[in-house]
Design a protein around this motif. Structure first.
Motif, PDB file in Angstrom:
ATOM      1  N   MET A   1       0.847  -1.170   0.000  1.00 31.89           N
ATOM      2  CA  MET A   1       0.000   0.000   0.000  1.00 31.89           C
ATOM      3  C   MET A   1       0.895   1.236   0.000  1.00 31.89           C
ATOM      4  O   MET A   1       1.893   1.276   0.708  1.00 31.89           O
ATOM      5  N   PHE A   6      -2.384   5.101   2.847  1.00 34.85           N
ATOM      6  CA  PHE A   6      -2.496   4.784   4.268  1.00 34.85           C
ATOM      7  C   PHE A   6      -2.793   6.044   5.087  1.00 34.85           C
ATOM      8  O   PHE A   6      -3.651   6.023   5.974  1.00 34.85           O
ATOM      9  N   ASP A   9      -6.356   6.956   4.643  1.00 36.52           N
ATOM     10  CA  ASP A   9      -7.191   6.013   5.394  1.00 36.52           C
ATOM     11  C   ASP A   9      -7.130   6.296   6.888  1.00 36.52           C
ATOM     12  O   ASP A   9      -8.162   6.254   7.575  1.00 36.52           O
ATOM     13  N   CYS A  40      -7.483   0.852  14.533  1.00 37.99           N
ATOM     14  CA  CYS A  40      -6.226   0.556  13.832  1.00 37.99           C
ATOM     15  C   CYS A  40      -5.895  -0.925  13.903  1.00 37.99           C
ATOM     16  O   CYS A  40      -5.397  -1.497  12.925  1.00 37.99           O
ATOM     17  N   TYR A  43      -7.963  -2.457  11.327  1.00 38.59           N
ATOM     18  CA  TYR A  43      -7.468  -2.034  10.009  1.00 38.59           C
ATOM     19  C   TYR A  43      -6.230  -2.833   9.612  1.00 38.59           C
ATOM     20  O   TYR A  43      -6.118  -3.320   8.484  1.00 38.59           O
ATOM     21  N   LYS A  46      -7.227  -6.468   8.830  1.00 32.49           N
ATOM     22  CA  LYS A  46      -7.966  -6.591   7.568  1.00 32.49           C
ATOM     23  C   LYS A  46      -7.092  -6.310   6.345  1.00 32.49           C
ATOM     24  O   LYS A  46      -7.129  -7.040   5.359  1.00 32.49           O
ATOM     25  N   ASN A  47      -6.304  -5.255   6.394  1.00 33.20           N
ATOM     26  CA  ASN A  47      -5.564  -4.808   5.212  1.00 33.20           C
ATOM     27  C   ASN A  47      -4.185  -5.433   5.047  1.00 33.20           C
ATOM     28  O   ASN A  47      -3.693  -5.532   3.917  1.00 33.20           O
ATOM     29  N   PHE A  48      -3.552  -5.825   6.148  1.00 28.29           N
ATOM     30  CA  PHE A  48      -2.186  -6.321   6.072  1.00 28.29           C
ATOM     31  C   PHE A  48      -2.008  -7.714   6.668  1.00 28.29           C
ATOM     32  O   PHE A  48      -0.900  -8.246   6.666  1.00 28.29           O
ATOM     33  N   SER A  49      -3.074  -8.268   7.221  1.00 20.35           N
ATOM     34  CA  SER A  49      -3.009  -9.549   7.935  1.00 20.35           C
ATOM     35  C   SER A  49      -1.929  -9.517   9.015  1.00 20.35           C
ATOM     36  O   SER A  49      -1.229 -10.499   9.252  1.00 20.35           O
ATOM     37  N   SER A  70       3.433  -1.964  10.257  1.00 22.08           N
ATOM     38  CA  SER A  70       2.822  -2.737   9.173  1.00 22.08           C
ATOM     39  C   SER A  70       3.763  -3.821   8.651  1.00 22.08           C
ATOM     40  O   SER A  70       3.357  -4.638   7.819  1.00 22.08           O
TER      41      SER A  70
END
Length: 75
Positions: A1, A6, A9, A40, A43, A46-49, A70
């Motif tokens: 990303m 980011f 977001d 967070c 987030y 969901k977005n980065f596992s 991240s």
């Protein structure tokens, strides 16, 4: 990303009107509270596992520290 995506977001997540930048200290952002930390966590999952904990977020100083959390998923 992309970092810019980011940051946008994160601004939305914090429900903040003013722009944010990576050098900002989290403690100086009025919207940065336990609810924002929980958002967070969701987030990042969901977005980065990336599984994170509230204690990790309480140790962060800047938005750059948040980016580093991240694990390289934000460039």
């Amino acid at each position: 990303m992309l970092k810019s995506v980011f940051l946008e977001d994160l601004r939305d997540l914090l429900q903040r009107d003013d722009p944010i930048d990576p050098d900002m200290e989290l403690r100086n952002i009025a919207e940065w509270d336990s609810l924002a930390m929980m958002s967070c966590i969701a987030y990042f999952d969901k977005n980065f596992s990336v599984k994170t904990t509230i204690s990790q977020f309480t140790q962060l100083r800047t938005i750059s520290d948040l980016v580093a959390l991240s694990g390289g998923a934000i460039a």
